[in-house]
Motif scaffolding. Sequence first.
Motif, PDB file in Angstrom:
ATOM      1  N   ARG A 171      -2.407  15.919 -14.457  1.00 37.27           N
ATOM      2  CA  ARG A 171      -3.366  16.654 -15.248  1.00 37.27           C
ATOM      3  C   ARG A 171      -2.803  16.960 -16.659  1.00 37.27           C
ATOM      4  NH1 ARG A 171      -5.464  21.373 -12.715  1.00 37.27           N
ATOM      5  NH2 ARG A 171      -3.202  21.651 -12.193  1.00 37.27           N
ATOM      6  N   PHE A 172      -1.443  17.493 -16.726  1.00 33.23           N
ATOM      7  CA  PHE A 172      -1.123  17.774 -17.936  1.00 33.23           C
ATOM      8  C   PHE A 172       0.184  17.011 -18.330  1.00 33.23           C
ATOM      9  CE2 PHE A 172      -2.872  21.693 -16.110  1.00 33.23           C
ATOM     10  CZ  PHE A 172      -3.670  22.133 -17.088  1.00 33.23           C
ATOM     11  N   PRO A 173       0.531  16.632 -19.657  1.00 33.97           N
ATOM     12  CA  PRO A 173      -0.321  17.017 -20.561  1.00 33.97           C
ATOM     13  C   PRO A 173      -1.504  15.953 -20.513  1.00 33.97           C
ATOM     14  CG  PRO A 173       1.514  15.545 -21.166  1.00 33.97           C
ATOM     15  CD  PRO A 173       1.834  16.070 -19.717  1.00 33.97           C
ATOM     16  N   SER A 174      -2.590  16.595 -21.022  1.00 34.74           N
ATOM     17  CA  SER A 174      -3.875  15.855 -20.632  1.00 34.74           C
ATOM     18  C   SER A 174      -4.014  14.657 -21.285  1.00 34.74           C
ATOM     19  CB  SER A 174      -5.056  16.790 -21.283  1.00 34.74           C
ATOM     20  OG  SER A 174      -5.014  18.154 -20.865  1.00 34.74           O
ATOM     21  N   PHE A 175      -3.392  14.357 -22.448  1.00 34.49           N
ATOM     22  CA  PHE A 175      -3.478  13.266 -23.440  1.00 34.49           C
ATOM     23  C   PHE A 175      -2.804  12.013 -22.514  1.00 34.49           C
ATOM     24  CE2 PHE A 175      -0.038  15.552 -25.419  1.00 34.49           C
ATOM     25  CZ  PHE A 175       1.092  14.443 -25.451  1.00 34.49           C
ATOM     26  N   GLN A 176      -1.803  12.386 -21.551  1.00 37.21           N
ATOM     27  CA  GLN A 176      -1.096  11.236 -21.023  1.00 37.21           C
ATOM     28  C   GLN A 176      -1.985  10.941 -19.470  1.00 37.21           C
ATOM     29  OE1 GLN A 176       2.935  11.399 -20.628  1.00 37.21           O
ATOM     30  NE2 GLN A 176       3.224  12.761 -22.487  1.00 37.21           N
ATOM     31  N   SER A 177      -3.045  11.799 -19.289  1.00 42.21           N
ATOM     32  CA  SER A 177      -3.824  11.422 -18.151  1.00 42.21           C
ATOM     33  C   SER A 177      -4.287   9.874 -18.249  1.00 42.21           C
ATOM     34  CB  SER A 177      -4.962  12.363 -18.043  1.00 42.21           C
ATOM     35  OG  SER A 177      -6.179  11.767 -17.200  1.00 42.21           O
ATOM     36  N   ALA A 178      -4.677   9.241 -17.041  1.00 42.00           N
ATOM     37  CA  ALA A 178      -5.441   7.834 -17.142  1.00 42.00           C
ATOM     38  C   ALA A 178      -6.565   8.062 -17.408  1.00 42.00           C
ATOM     39  CB  ALA A 178      -5.199   7.602 -15.510  1.00 42.00           C
ATOM     40  N   LEU A 179      -7.474   9.242 -17.435  1.00 41.52           N
ATOM     41  CA  LEU A 179      -8.842   9.272 -17.927  1.00 41.52           C
ATOM     42  C   LEU A 179      -8.656   8.931 -19.629  1.00 41.52           C
ATOM     43  CD1 LEU A 179      -9.945  11.924 -15.318  1.00 41.52           C
ATOM     44  CD2 LEU A 179     -10.070   9.301 -15.319  1.00 41.52           C
ATOM     45  N   VAL A 180      -7.763   8.870 -20.169  1.00 41.32           N
ATOM     46  CA  VAL A 180      -7.865   8.881 -21.694  1.00 41.32           C
ATOM     47  C   VAL A 180      -7.839   7.104 -22.107  1.00 41.32           C
ATOM     48  CG1 VAL A 180      -6.362  10.600 -22.264  1.00 41.32           C
ATOM     49  CG2 VAL A 180      -5.286   8.767 -22.163  1.00 41.32           C
ATOM     50  N   LEU A 181      -7.904   6.542 -21.128  1.00 43.69           N
ATOM     51  CA  LEU A 181      -7.740   4.956 -21.120  1.00 43.69           C
ATOM     52  C   LEU A 181      -9.262   4.629 -21.291  1.00 43.69           C
ATOM     53  CD1 LEU A 181      -5.471   3.947 -18.314  1.00 43.69           C
ATOM     54  CD2 LEU A 181      -5.208   3.814 -20.765  1.00 43.69           C
ATOM     55  N   PRO A 182      -9.703   3.651 -22.172  1.00 40.25           N
ATOM     56  CA  PRO A 182     -10.814   3.193 -22.465  1.00 40.25           C
ATOM     57  C   PRO A 182     -11.669   2.422 -21.207  1.00 40.25           C
ATOM     58  CG  PRO A 182      -9.422   1.529 -23.337  1.00 40.25           C
ATOM     59  CD  PRO A 182      -8.589   2.741 -22.896  1.00 40.25           C
ATOM     60  N   ASP A 183     -13.125   2.660 -21.212  1.00 45.72           N
ATOM     61  CA  ASP A 183     -13.467   2.241 -19.882  1.00 45.72           C
ATOM     62  C   ASP A 183     -13.116   0.755 -19.317  1.00 45.72           C
ATOM     63  OD1 ASP A 183     -14.917   4.566 -19.881  1.00 45.72           O
ATOM     64  OD2 ASP A 183     -16.747   3.742 -20.330  1.00 45.72           O
ATOM     65  N   ASN A 184     -12.872  -0.102 -20.243  1.00 47.49           N
ATOM     66  CA  ASN A 184     -12.575  -1.606 -19.657  1.00 47.49           C
ATOM     67  C   ASN A 184     -11.372  -1.506 -19.102  1.00 47.49           C
ATOM     68  OD1 ASN A 184     -11.292  -1.183 -22.311  1.00 47.49           O
ATOM     69  ND2 ASN A 184     -11.151  -3.437 -22.566  1.00 47.49           N
ATOM     70  N   LEU A 185     -10.266  -1.017 -19.643  1.00 49.52           N
ATOM     71  CA  LEU A 185      -9.030  -0.839 -18.895  1.00 49.52           C
ATOM     72  C   LEU A 185      -8.960  -0.060 -17.639  1.00 49.52           C
ATOM     73  CD1 LEU A 185      -6.657  -0.352 -22.069  1.00 49.52           C
ATOM     74  CD2 LEU A 185      -6.793  -2.431 -20.715  1.00 49.52           C
ATOM     75  N   ARG A 186      -9.571   0.928 -17.785  1.00 49.67           N
ATOM     76  CA  ARG A 186      -9.748   1.872 -16.618  1.00 49.67           C
ATOM     77  C   ARG A 186     -10.411   1.358 -15.498  1.00 49.67           C
ATOM     78  NH1 ARG A 186     -13.281   5.697 -15.660  1.00 49.67           N
ATOM     79  NH2 ARG A 186     -13.975   5.827 -17.855  1.00 49.67           N
ATOM     80  N   ASN A 187     -11.307   0.589 -15.694  1.00 53.60           N
ATOM     81  CA  ASN A 187     -12.165  -0.229 -14.631  1.00 53.60           C
ATOM     82  C   ASN A 187     -11.248  -1.293 -14.195  1.00 53.60           C
ATOM     83  OD1 ASN A 187     -14.475   1.413 -14.693  1.00 53.60           O
ATOM     84  ND2 ASN A 187     -15.360   0.271 -16.269  1.00 53.60           N
ATOM     85  N   GLN A 188     -10.522  -1.866 -14.982  1.00 49.30           N
ATOM     86  CA  GLN A 188      -9.793  -3.155 -14.851  1.00 49.30           C
ATOM     87  C   GLN A 188      -8.525  -2.591 -13.602  1.00 49.30           C
ATOM     88  OE1 GLN A 188      -7.730  -5.377 -18.045  1.00 49.30           O
ATOM     89  NE2 GLN A 188      -6.125  -5.472 -16.689  1.00 49.30           N
ATOM     90  N   PHE A 189      -7.998  -1.395 -13.927  1.00 51.70           N
ATOM     91  CA  PHE A 189      -6.857  -0.861 -13.174  1.00 51.70           C
ATOM     92  C   PHE A 189      -7.374  -0.420 -11.907  1.00 51.70           C
ATOM     93  CE2 PHE A 189      -4.676   0.164 -17.412  1.00 51.70           C
ATOM     94  CZ  PHE A 189      -4.103  -1.077 -17.404  1.00 51.70           C
ATOM     95  N   LYS A 190      -8.960   0.037 -11.803  1.00 45.24           N
ATOM     96  CA  LYS A 190      -9.404   0.636 -10.591  1.00 45.24           C
ATOM     97  C   LYS A 190      -9.494  -0.688  -9.907  1.00 45.24           C
ATOM     98  CE  LYS A 190     -13.757   1.073 -10.779  1.00 45.24           C
ATOM     99  NZ  LYS A 190     -14.846   0.471  -9.871  1.00 45.24           N
ATOM    100  N   ASN A 191     -10.197  -1.721 -10.364  1.00 44.97           N
ATOM    101  CA  ASN A 191     -10.286  -2.882  -9.562  1.00 44.97           C
ATOM    102  C   ASN A 191      -9.152  -3.416  -9.039  1.00 44.97           C
ATOM    103  OD1 ASN A 191     -12.973  -2.802 -10.259  1.00 44.97           O
ATOM    104  ND2 ASN A 191     -13.097  -4.111 -11.934  1.00 44.97           N
TER     105      ASN A 191
END
Length: 443
Positions: free
Chosen positions: A342-362
């Motif tokens: 969660r901290f530091p927030s800018f290193q959270s996985a949720l800063v990734l753009p949707d396409n990359l986040r979805n790819q990693f989720k898949n």
Amino acid sequence: MTDLEFKQQVLDALSATFCAAKWYNATIWLGSGMTTSCHHPPAHLVDRDKVQANPRLLHNTDQKKADRKQMLAGERPSGCEYCWKIEDMGRAAISDRVYKSKIYPIEALHEARNISWDQDVNLRTLEIAFDRTCQFACSYCNPAFSSTWVRDIRRNGPYHNLVSDGRNHFTHDHANAQLYDYGDHNPYIDAFFAWWESDLHRTLQELRITGGEPLMSGHTWRLIDWFRDNRGRSSTRLAINSNLGPQTDVYRLIDSTQGMPIEIYTSQESVGKQAEYIRDGLDYPLWLQNVQTLLDAGITVHVMCTINALCLTTLPRLLNELLVWKHIYGRERVNFTLNILRFPSFQSALVLPDNLRNQFKNDLEQWLVSNRGHNYLHEHEINHTQRLIDYLDVVKTPHREAFDMPKLHNDFRQFYSQYDLRRGKSFSEYFPELREWYDSIQV
Ligand code: SF4
């Protein structure tokens, strides 16, 4: 009983927000006199004077007693946001409140429910840090926990232009995190050893030593010597968090702990060069070798994965490595947890753009589909993987204090460009799959 049944039938019956960690678990940083229960809520200061008369106050602080009172009334202590956020996702998501309560006997949970909220209790599980000596300076760590991070800041000055880091992790050397040098009279360390002798060696199920790098601290070896010299006096399981990097002497550890119940917890969330980038100081082949040496010596190894924006490309490969070890050494000998940064927030996985986040989720979904029937996986390992998949899918902001996304992106780029210069690394070379997005961030 499944985790969900435990939550519904045991925990929720005590109160809607009851968590045994507030009574029986603590993390205590003896170098700074700070504590929290569990490790998720922000830490607060222990009274240095009172603790000398009553070492139990290392844990039983006014803050924790107030949190217990709230929990008994079914209210949510604000410091426990980590769990409330998971529980509010729905989907029968299991928060750490369940995992951190389930480890205690049910009678102990009832006892906590029935005593007065302001009563001092003896710990059953404790994580302590003696000091912040550490040869690593991981990207998601900071000078409060690493002397190598302190040297970076003292030599190169503060990180500049970070606008979302309200806690100023990277702008000063966190002198308050280490009030006493090794050899100084430290009242918190005195209190710990006094409480250890009077009660803790009897009441603790597990004592976990963290750091810094605990195998570089003389106090850790003092405690290991206590166990060696007092065989049979304590059934406390000793656990040590170690980065298993250069200067950690696993052979001395194996020799000194022969016949003692000991387990090693080590952080890792990716593989190879990417792991060495994230965890600056790591020698990944040496880490693999050290884990194997410990496993060969009969010591159980827990791998703690801190899920951040950079680890998701190779996380499934690391999980596959762990499955191989599970296959060789047995399911109980190698475990993993997926802990969401969660901290530091800018290193959270949720800063990734949707396409990359979805790819990693898949990718993770696919890994889970392929392996969930694998009988070497524990229930909590399957649940942790599923909750990470859900997290990548539904949670849109890293935490409630986080600034808006452009600021987090700014900090991501600002931080890693300065990190590269200070550490002689190159983000674009180490993370080719993130390069296009990284280069597109305007600062
Ligand atoms: S953060 Fe969660 S697990 Fe930790 S003490 Fe609070 S409710 Fe319990």
